[in-house]
Write a protein that holds these residues in place. Sequence first.
Motif, PDB file in Angstrom:
ATOM      1  N   TRP A 204       0.864  -1.188   0.000  1.00 57.20           N
ATOM      2  CA  TRP A 204       0.000   0.000   0.000  1.00 57.20           C
ATOM      3  C   TRP A 204       0.892   1.226   0.000  1.00 57.20           C
ATOM      4  N   ALA A 205       0.608   2.184  -0.879  1.00 57.27           N
ATOM      5  CA  ALA A 205       1.386   3.421  -0.952  1.00 57.27           C
ATOM      6  C   ALA A 205       0.445   4.607  -1.085  1.00 57.27           C
ATOM      7  N   THR A 206       0.587   5.575  -0.197  1.00 57.48           N
ATOM      8  CA  THR A 206      -0.203   6.802  -0.246  1.00 57.48           C
ATOM      9  C   THR A 206       0.661   7.941  -0.769  1.00 57.48           C
ATOM     10  N   PHE A 207       0.149   8.680  -1.745  1.00 53.61           N
ATOM     11  CA  PHE A 207       0.834   9.782  -2.442  1.00 53.61           C
ATOM     12  C   PHE A 207       2.360   9.718  -2.349  1.00 53.61           C
ATOM     13  N   PRO A 208       2.983   8.766  -3.072  1.00 55.83           N
ATOM     14  CA  PRO A 208       4.427   8.553  -2.942  1.00 55.83           C
ATOM     15  C   PRO A 208       5.280   9.731  -3.407  1.00 55.83           C
ATOM     16  N   PHE A 209       6.305   9.980  -2.646  1.00 57.70           N
ATOM     17  CA  PHE A 209       7.370  10.954  -2.894  1.00 57.70           C
ATOM     18  C   PHE A 209       8.407  10.287  -3.822  1.00 57.70           C
ATOM     19  N   LEU A 210       9.433  11.023  -4.233  1.00 58.33           N
ATOM     20  CA  LEU A 210      10.614  10.483  -4.930  1.00 58.33           C
ATOM     21  C   LEU A 210      10.291   9.873  -6.290  1.00 58.33           C
ATOM     22  N   CYS A 211       9.326  10.476  -6.982  1.00 53.32           N
ATOM     23  CA  CYS A 211       8.928   9.983  -8.303  1.00 53.32           C
ATOM     24  C   CYS A 211       9.033  11.110  -9.336  1.00 53.32           C
ATOM     25  N   ASP A 212       9.679  10.825 -10.466  1.00 55.18           N
ATOM     26  CA  ASP A 212       9.679  11.727 -11.619  1.00 55.18           C
ATOM     27  C   ASP A 212      10.155  13.134 -11.252  1.00 55.18           C
ATOM     28  N   TYR A 213      11.421  13.224 -10.872  1.00 57.14           N
ATOM     29  CA  TYR A 213      11.998  14.490 -10.420  1.00 57.14           C
ATOM     30  C   TYR A 213      11.895  15.593 -11.474  1.00 57.14           C
ATOM     31  N   ARG A 214      12.103  15.229 -12.718  1.00 63.57           N
ATOM     32  CA  ARG A 214      12.076  16.251 -13.767  1.00 63.57           C
ATOM     33  C   ARG A 214      10.687  16.874 -13.893  1.00 63.57           C
ATOM     34  N   ARG A 215       9.665  16.070 -13.732  1.00 65.70           N
ATOM     35  CA  ARG A 215       8.289  16.584 -13.799  1.00 65.70           C
ATOM     36  C   ARG A 215       8.039  17.586 -12.672  1.00 65.70           C
ATOM     37  N   VAL A 216       8.530  17.289 -11.483  1.00 66.09           N
ATOM     38  CA  VAL A 216       8.390  18.220 -10.357  1.00 66.09           C
ATOM     39  C   VAL A 216       9.029  19.556 -10.706  1.00 66.09           C
ATOM     40  N   TRP A 217      10.227  19.494 -11.276  1.00 66.50           N
ATOM     41  CA  TRP A 217      10.930  20.724 -11.651  1.00 66.50           C
ATOM     42  C   TRP A 217      10.193  21.464 -12.766  1.00 66.50           C
TER      43      TRP A 217
END
Length: 320
Positions: A204-217
Amino acid sequence: MPVVDKPLRDLVNYTTSNPRPADFDAFWAKGLAEMDALDPQVTFKDVDFPVSYASCQSMHFTGTGGSRVHARLVTPKTLPKEPGPALLIFHGYSGSSPDWVSMLPFVAAGYTVAALDCRGQGGLSEDTVSTRGNTLHGHIIKGLDDEPEKMYYRNVFLDTALLAKIVMGFEWVDETRVGSNGGSQGGALSLVCASLVPSLKRCWATFPFLCDYRRVWEMALDQRAYSGLRDYFRRFDPCHEREQEIFEKLGYIDVTHLAPRIKAEVTMAISQSDDVCPPSTQFAAYNAITSDKSYVLYPDFGHENLPGANEKAFQFLMGL
């Protein structure tokens, strides 16, 4: 509903924009081999938290780089005659393992529960891996100016796998009935654990962090939890001459690239108005998973408490 990201019709098909290193699989194969070669030197210390049906212990083990890593361990006071299920819990960014009380419902159901303290954050784990370069605004960039093996999250990711290995080795745990759970950073680590230990049964994972860094930027959301990205570019690559190189190196610790390895059944709680971990980054990880999966969508919620999510997670993980 506030517009934070792409519409849902696009999110359900979105894939990551962050580059994947060419030697990604070899990198993680080497890391897992290093982990397997460790002598974890596991120790246990009883904790004075009396519960009639549970035993609470402080557990330490040695991870990569020689760091002593801590986890809270709760087991049924009367161990089952036949091996039973276990749950691995991972906490949010900068925090620590949950309090004993929050783990007890699973133990009451006969589960062994182990909750990791991420090294160098709010718990009792130490981080002894020294690195070159800046660490001012967060762990994402720690080790970015050093060898990839020195990257902070590379070693935390391996800690999750080592914790699973230790718990699966307990004689009272059925290694085929182990699951993972967490939110935000913990949601990322729950997915990572399932990817590095494909024998996990449910995740189970709730709103996971550490995904798709370039998209965040690209969305200009490289702030708060992701503020290290913005600070790094402003200080060390202000004209983005090394942009491709930097994001490719971050690709080693991008959950979206690890997600295809998952064999467990996965449920994700996704917050569609999240401006900390944007929904497109959450869907990037979800869409990369090829095992049985489902998601629970919270259209009007951001990076916050999601009503009913804990109950849904409990019921899902009762299926171990």
